[in-house]
Design an enzyme around this catalytic site. Sequence first.
Site, short mmCIF file in Angstrom:
data_model
loop_
_atom_site.label_atom_id
_atom_site.label_comp_id
_atom_site.label_asym_id
_atom_site.label_seq_id
_atom_site.Cartn_x
_atom_site.Cartn_y
_atom_site.Cartn_z
N TRP A 26 36.90 19.41 -21.14
CA TRP A 26 36.64 17.98 -20.87
C TRP A 26 37.02 17.12 -22.07
O TRP A 26 37.12 15.91 -21.98
CB TRP A 26 35.18 17.75 -20.46
CG TRP A 26 34.14 17.95 -21.55
CD1 TRP A 26 34.09 18.97 -22.44
CD2 TRP A 26 33.03 17.09 -21.86
NE1 TRP A 26 33.00 18.83 -23.28
CE2 TRP A 26 32.33 17.68 -22.96
CE3 TRP A 26 32.54 15.91 -21.33
CZ2 TRP A 26 31.18 17.11 -23.52
CZ3 TRP A 26 31.40 15.35 -21.90
CH2 TRP A 26 30.74 15.94 -22.98
N GLU A 29 25.04 22.51 -24.60
CA GLU A 29 25.16 23.87 -24.05
C GLU A 29 24.02 24.80 -24.44
O GLU A 29 23.95 25.93 -23.96
CB GLU A 29 26.48 24.49 -24.53
CG GLU A 29 27.70 23.83 -23.90
CD GLU A 29 29.01 24.45 -24.37
OE1 GLU A 29 29.02 25.09 -25.43
OE2 GLU A 29 30.02 24.28 -23.67
C1 BGC Z 1 31.39 22.17 -26.89
C2 BGC Z 1 32.05 21.66 -25.64
C3 BGC Z 1 33.52 21.49 -25.91
C4 BGC Z 1 34.13 22.77 -26.44
C5 BGC Z 1 35.59 22.62 -26.83
C6 BGC Z 1 32.05 23.45 -27.34
O1 BGC Z 1 31.50 23.89 -28.54
O2 BGC Z 1 30.02 22.40 -26.67
O3 BGC Z 1 31.49 20.44 -25.24
O4 BGC Z 1 34.18 21.09 -24.76
O5 BGC Z 1 33.43 23.21 -27.57
O6 BGC Z 1 35.75 21.68 -27.83
#
Ligand code: BGC
Length: 730
Positions: free
Chosen positions: A326, A468
Amino acid sequence: MMNWIIEEKGFYPDKAVSNGNKFLIGNGYMGVRGTLEEFTKKELTAVNLAGVYDRVGNGWREPLNAPNGLYTVLKVDGKVYNLPDVSPVEHSIWLDYRKAVFSRETTWQTPKGKVTVKAERFASLDEPHLLAMKYCVSADYNANIEIITGIDADIWDINGPHYDAFSFLQEEVCLGVIGTTHESKDKVCVIEGCQTHFHSEQQVKSDDKHIMRSLSFITEPLKTFEMNKWVAVYTSKDANDFKQQAKLLINHHMEKGYQETKDVHIRKWEKKWAVSEVVIEGDDEAMEALNYSLYHLHSIAPRHADSLSIAARGLSGQTYKGAVFWDTEMFMLDFFLYTEPAVARTLLKYRTDTLEGAKNKAKGYGYDGAFYAWESQEGGYDACSDYNVTDVFTGRPMRTYFKDKQIHISSAIVYGIMRYVDLTGDHSILEEGGAETIIECAKFYYSLLLKKVNKDYYELHDVIGPDEYHERVNNNGYSNRMAKFTFEKAMYVFDLLKLLSANTAERIENMYHIEELRQKFADAAKCLYIPGPDEDGVIEQFDGYKELEDVSVDEVKSRILNEKEYWGGAYGVATHTQIIKQADVVTWLTLFPNDFPKEILLKNWHYYEPRTEHGSSLSACMYALLACRTGMAEKAYPFFLKSARADIDEGGKQWAGLIYIGGTHPAAAGGAYMTAINGFGGLYFEDEKVKVKSQLPSTWKKLQFKVWYRGELYQVNQTHDEITIKKCDI
Ligand code: BGC
């Protein structure tokens, strides 16, 4: 005075990896890590290719690195002089990011005198398949020099080896390597040509991983011996006659000469800067960090394609599987929309062209519509694995649910497409698959809605929001709000059909029962539960969030047993606490600041900021943007600088156990740009006009930038006393 040069004096072997990112050059087709000519896979040298992937066994599928056609080793009086093996008396590297040229200068002391190598290289912005290098040797005595230069096919891979076989070629002035990839048996072809401005003895040698020529000559004091090198990189996906094309390219540029090729490259970059440079008077550090971030975004923009996106780590290697997240739509898109809308279109076209992949993913889970890949590779294949983290304590793969539950990804695609349509006024993306994409994303969310028997509203359960660390939660505010947005935009598309071509309208009408869907989406948009502020004005990130242990980030840090342990997942240190990885509610409020009065925005900023680890480089800019929105420009500033300096400062996570996870941070770069332009600059669009409500930090005397809006280019100048917005002659 703005300095367009990033430099490092002295040689620090430990910095080879981080410098690879910091001094990266690229042109959207490929990225070349900022390693030295003599470096090999040990120093993570890579020529990273955009959008071409390979998988070996059960390893992660990742983008290909091509054989390194810049590989060059120096021998002086029969002995190899390489870094890091032979310490230099002087060494520096620098990147001129206005011109996108990386250089090094190294002097060694030999028993007989001093020998200096000065080299520079660039990835042509004019010709996506071309790398060019100038390599000069001088000595203060008659040194017996051997430049050994060719192609190194002993490639750095994280989950390789990605080539089953190599064939080597030597034809006329060219040397070449053609590798056959493991999974799809594609060919990756690297051809190099070399010109010297002095007489030398030449010999070509090869082994199973190299083809090299050696150029021998004797130096004269005060004289520089210059070699120019051309490297063409093609894959069989680019053209059937890739080898011929590569050779033609080399010959063409050899005829033109190094300087002319470089001049054209620099002129192309100047054209980019003419639109995209952001001038900040009164704060050189900010201006430099921001434009350096823009350099990175330019270097990875897929201008050679019309349907391709950007990976989360750009073209700096294979981390994050070279996959598209995203990050592109929510963090990088504005930069391209404002400065080069054609690139924005290419990024979104990649999404509309991978709709089938998203529909298959949704179907696989028993849902309708389009569930986009969390980590998207070609065709929309989701590269995110079920076990995306390895537990440091047991060494066992840990079940993570990023791929299954981060449903907000589909809404990011809708957001990106609508932003493109709004800012460009160009509906063609809707005609070419965008309309279906939006409708299918809305169908996906519709199929996820739950209604409890005694309630009259819908809920979204078992999801992961931007944070996350808390998996499988119910009613994540951000995800619910973005689903509502998606329903609204699908209805908007239905309304817009009469403005689209008869063909598109007919196609959509044949595909969908529009009236039925309209009613469903209207009901869903109206009745989907969107959490509101509690008595303290705080919006709960998800159901039950506030019941979690309320501790500080430092407290959580102090509980860590192993510095590499994962904070989220089933039993992570943050999981049962209110500590979040990155902006979540704050991202929602940044995107939809009119959802609540300013005091609510402020309360949430102040509540969530101390509870945010900022463990993702995507976090700081969202706090910066909301701070600007709520009149806290000074509070926004350190978050802005953190985003803008993400690839300058060291200290970002580079390794997870034995796995390299470093690379460049294009989403942070895009976030810094959004903060400068939309935040401090206060740019917005209303009644088809460009407007600003500026919030300049006190040290900024002037902010000046250009933006494309609805086919016109505008220049915006702001000081603390005056704002001018004028159309530019194009
Ligand atoms: C983040 C995500 C992000 C991804 C790639 C992850 O550590 O939590 O939101 O899209 O890294 O940058």
